[in-house]
Scaffold this motif. Structure first.
Motif: not given
Length: 79
Positions: A2-24
C-alpha cells in the motif's frame, strides 16, 4: 504494498521528510482516514514552516471533504 506503507518506510528512515508526510496525508484523506491525514498535515508545519501554505491548503480540503461526508451520511439517514 500500500502507498501508506511506502510512505511509512520513507518516514522511518527520514522522519522529517515533509513530502512523504504530505503524500501519506493525501492518501489517508482519499481513504477517509481524516484524523490520520490531519495529523500528517499538522506535523508538516511543525517540521518545516515553509510547508505551511501547502499543509494549510490540504487541511482546508480535508475539512471540506469531512463536511461532505457528514452531509452525505445525514442525507442517507434521513432518506
Amino acid at each position: 504494498m500500500l502507498f501508506t506503507e511506502c510512505f511509512q518506510k520513507v518516514l522511518e528512515a527520514s522522519p522529517g521528510h515533509v513530502k512523504a508526510l504530505y503524500r501519506r496525508g493525501m492518501t489517508h484523506m482519499s481513504a477517509g482516514y481524516f484524523e490520520e491525514a490531519r495529523s500528517d498535515f499538522k506535523k508538516m508545519i511543525t517540521i518545516d514552516k515553509s510547508s505551511e501554505p501547502e499543509a494549510t491548503s490540504a487541511l482546508k480540503n480535508l475539512n471540506q471533504k469531512g463536511q461532505e461526508v457528514e452531509m452525505d451520511c445525514l442525507t442517507r439517514s434521513m432518506g
